[in-house]
Design a protein around this motif. Sequence first.
Motif, mmCIF file in Angstrom:
data_model
loop_
_atom_site.group_PDB
_atom_site.id
_atom_site.type_symbol
_atom_site.label_atom_id
_atom_site.label_comp_id
_atom_site.label_asym_id
_atom_site.label_seq_id
_atom_site.Cartn_x
_atom_site.Cartn_y
_atom_site.Cartn_z
ATOM 1 N N ALA A 1 66.366 43.693 58.673
ATOM 2 C CA ALA A 1 65.367 44.613 59.202
ATOM 3 C C ALA A 1 64.817 45.902 58.459
ATOM 4 O O ALA A 1 63.644 46.026 58.394
ATOM 5 N N GLY A 2 65.721 46.486 57.774
ATOM 6 C CA GLY A 2 65.582 47.494 56.732
ATOM 7 C C GLY A 2 64.593 46.877 55.598
ATOM 8 O O GLY A 2 63.501 47.506 55.237
ATOM 9 N N VAL A 3 64.946 45.932 55.129
ATOM 10 C CA VAL A 3 64.297 45.469 53.963
ATOM 11 C C VAL A 3 62.830 45.000 54.359
ATOM 12 O O VAL A 3 61.942 45.192 53.949
ATOM 13 N N LEU A 4 62.787 44.163 55.525
ATOM 14 C CA LEU A 4 61.363 43.653 56.025
ATOM 15 C C LEU A 4 60.548 44.833 56.412
ATOM 16 O O LEU A 4 59.433 44.847 56.136
ATOM 17 N N CYS A 5 60.981 45.687 57.182
ATOM 18 C CA CYS A 5 60.122 46.856 57.370
ATOM 19 C C CYS A 5 59.655 47.711 56.364
ATOM 20 O O CYS A 5 58.716 48.402 56.521
ATOM 21 N N SER A 6 60.471 47.850 55.370
ATOM 22 C CA SER A 6 59.865 48.470 54.092
ATOM 23 C C SER A 6 58.610 48.067 53.561
ATOM 24 O O SER A 6 57.694 48.646 53.093
ATOM 25 N N PHE A 7 58.533 46.571 53.845
ATOM 26 C CA PHE A 7 56.867 46.150 53.294
ATOM 27 C C PHE A 7 56.009 46.472 54.158
ATOM 28 O O PHE A 7 54.720 46.553 53.641
ATOM 29 N N SER A 8 56.204 46.815 55.582
ATOM 30 C CA SER A 8 55.133 47.357 56.146
ATOM 31 C C SER A 8 54.577 48.713 55.459
ATOM 32 O O SER A 8 53.442 48.926 55.584
ATOM 33 N N GLY A 9 55.512 49.694 55.341
ATOM 34 C CA GLY A 9 55.270 50.695 54.747
ATOM 35 C C GLY A 9 54.385 50.719 53.171
ATOM 36 O O GLY A 9 53.525 51.356 52.874
ATOM 37 N N ALA A 10 55.130 49.837 52.523
ATOM 38 C CA ALA A 10 54.398 49.592 51.181
ATOM 39 C C ALA A 10 52.989 48.863 51.171
ATOM 40 O O ALA A 10 52.182 49.379 50.602
ATOM 41 N N TYR A 11 52.910 48.303 52.271
ATOM 42 C CA TYR A 11 51.347 47.689 52.350
ATOM 43 C C TYR A 11 50.456 48.473 52.711
ATOM 44 O O TYR A 11 49.443 48.648 52.222
ATOM 45 N N LEU A 12 50.915 49.418 53.734
ATOM 46 C CA LEU A 12 50.019 50.582 54.051
ATOM 47 C C LEU A 12 49.585 51.384 53.058
ATOM 48 O O LEU A 12 48.317 51.941 52.633
ATOM 49 N N THR A 13 50.328 51.788 51.939
ATOM 50 C CA THR A 13 49.887 52.758 50.920
ATOM 51 C C THR A 13 49.515 52.078 49.522
ATOM 52 O O THR A 13 48.501 52.477 49.037
ATOM 53 N N LEU A 14 50.184 50.839 49.401
ATOM 54 C CA LEU A 14 49.858 50.334 48.260
ATOM 55 C C LEU A 14 48.891 49.285 48.283
ATOM 56 O O LEU A 14 48.173 48.852 47.230
ATOM 57 N N VAL A 15 48.540 48.727 49.314
ATOM 58 C CA VAL A 15 47.334 47.724 49.572
ATOM 59 C C VAL A 15 46.328 48.230 50.453
ATOM 60 O O VAL A 15 45.150 48.394 49.908
ATOM 61 N N GLN A 16 46.503 48.847 51.357
ATOM 62 C CA GLN A 16 45.252 49.221 52.416
ATOM 63 C C GLN A 16 44.554 50.576 52.027
ATOM 64 O O GLN A 16 43.477 50.710 52.044
ATOM 65 N N SER A 17 45.374 51.575 51.945
ATOM 66 C CA SER A 17 44.784 52.980 51.600
ATOM 67 C C SER A 17 44.968 53.394 50.356
ATOM 68 O O SER A 17 43.953 54.123 49.776
ATOM 69 N N GLY A 18 46.042 53.213 49.485
ATOM 70 C CA GLY A 18 45.999 53.767 48.209
ATOM 71 C C GLY A 18 46.476 55.088 48.181
ATOM 72 O O GLY A 18 46.530 55.641 47.175
ATOM 73 N N PHE A 19 47.036 55.444 49.335
ATOM 74 C CA PHE A 19 47.512 56.888 49.048
ATOM 75 C C PHE A 19 48.541 57.200 50.437
ATOM 76 O O PHE A 19 48.494 56.209 51.302
ATOM 77 N N PHE A 20 49.327 57.799 50.456
ATOM 78 C CA PHE A 20 50.099 58.084 51.836
ATOM 79 C C PHE A 20 49.607 59.469 52.397
ATOM 80 O O PHE A 20 48.986 60.556 51.970
ATOM 81 N N LEU A 21 49.350 59.199 53.685
ATOM 82 C CA LEU A 21 48.795 60.444 54.618
ATOM 83 C C LEU A 21 49.864 60.614 55.854
ATOM 84 O O LEU A 21 50.521 59.558 56.401
ATOM 85 N N ARG A 22 49.942 61.768 56.402
ATOM 86 C CA ARG A 22 50.787 61.997 57.646
ATOM 87 C C ARG A 22 50.743 61.089 58.756
ATOM 88 O O ARG A 22 49.431 60.951 59.129
ATOM 89 N N ASP A 23 51.767 60.642 59.112
ATOM 90 C CA ASP A 23 51.487 59.786 60.445
ATOM 91 C C ASP A 23 50.606 58.525 60.453
ATOM 92 O O ASP A 23 50.115 58.083 61.167
ATOM 93 N N MET A 24 50.456 58.004 58.982
ATOM 94 C CA MET A 24 49.502 57.090 58.796
ATOM 95 C C MET A 24 49.723 55.621 59.413
ATOM 96 O O MET A 24 49.018 54.946 59.320
ATOM 97 N N SER A 25 51.212 55.452 59.747
ATOM 98 C CA SER A 25 51.339 54.177 60.526
ATOM 99 C C SER A 25 50.721 54.043 61.868
ATOM 100 O O SER A 25 50.525 52.811 62.438
ATOM 101 N N ALA A 26 50.299 55.399 62.366
ATOM 102 C CA ALA A 26 49.472 55.262 63.637
ATOM 103 C C ALA A 26 50.004 54.375 64.784
ATOM 104 O O ALA A 26 49.368 53.430 65.428
ATOM 105 N N GLY A 27 51.186 54.180 65.129
ATOM 106 C CA GLY A 27 51.949 53.550 66.007
ATOM 107 C C GLY A 27 52.385 52.211 65.926
ATOM 108 O O GLY A 27 52.565 51.265 66.563
ATOM 109 N N ALA A 28 52.095 51.712 64.530
ATOM 110 C CA ALA A 28 52.313 50.268 63.964
ATOM 111 C C ALA A 28 53.611 49.743 64.460
ATOM 112 O O ALA A 28 53.987 48.505 65.003
ATOM 113 N N GLY A 29 54.681 50.601 64.240
ATOM 114 C CA GLY A 29 56.005 50.321 64.765
ATOM 115 C C GLY A 29 56.238 49.994 66.216
ATOM 116 O O GLY A 29 56.692 48.869 66.569
#
Length: 321
Positions: free
Chosen positions: A210-238
């Motif tokens: 679960a930890g491995v798979l969940c890490s891809f969600s975070g990586a996708y947010l910053t490395l694919v969708q936005s291109g940066f990290f922003l506070r609470d950027m997951s916006a309830g995705a979990g």
Amino acid sequence: MEDFQLASIIVSTVRNAPVLMFAALAGLFAERSGVVDIGLEGKILASAFASAAVAYATQNPWYGILAGMAVSVALAMVQAFVSITQKGNQLVAGIAINIAMSGLTFVLAQFFFQQGGRTPDLRNARLFDVVLPGTAAVENIPVIGWLYGHLIGGQSVLVYVAFLLLPVVHWVVYHSRFGLRLRACGENPHAADAAGVSVERTRYLAMFVAGVLCSFSGAYLTLVQSGFFLRDMSAGAGYLALTALVFGNWRPLHTVLGCLMFGLFGAIQIQLEGVDLPVVGRLPGSLIQAIPYIVTVVVLAGLMAKSVAPKAIGKPFVKSR
């Protein structure tokens, strides 16, 4: 224009879904083993920050993915220790991770980068879209050009990983020895223990996955969708991923369909912004942004009573003497 909007909605749906798919499949492993994984949101945030920070520092997105994976797995192991070894309250453990990571990622981002709690733009340290061979040759062919060049092709490598995970997870859960033990621990851990299965070991392995798979969600947010990290950027995705898990009745295919449904509503939300609709006119931006969460409430209200969760979920396992 309508065809273009429909095409945009379909492509946006495919691009929105992986964040939820990775997290929902992560939650599937944890909860099928009998551990409630409310902490998905916190692990997404932590891995998103770690991925962005390391990718920026090294200018290599793959190092960022590995860093996010390490952080997410570490949090999953802490959660597993509290929930499995110490028999602690699983809901409290997950919520604690969410709250802690919401604040800690902001503080660390501010400390290291001094940009108001965000990381610098990654630019060349992002994962870029894959261009399939022959895309230029079929680009001007109606339907086929769009299908091959923009829907099947033109996606990040993590999009392909997300969709390829579906048959892999299905096989692991339903056709492998580990999957059989996983489901047994989630349904009747005492029977599994009597059959010689280590319930704690199986649940720890499930939390690791679960930890491995969940890490891809975070990586996708910053490395694919936005291109940066922003506070609470997951916006309830979990939490949306957990809703998709309930929607899918803890089954891989149906869970992914739930993620695609939320991805679709996210895509429609983007298309509705600034558009004058018949009768009602232009909808307020806050109402449009609330669409996925309104759908979440409707789905939970309509399906929660019909969904059948693993019988031992949320119950600490105490070995019989």
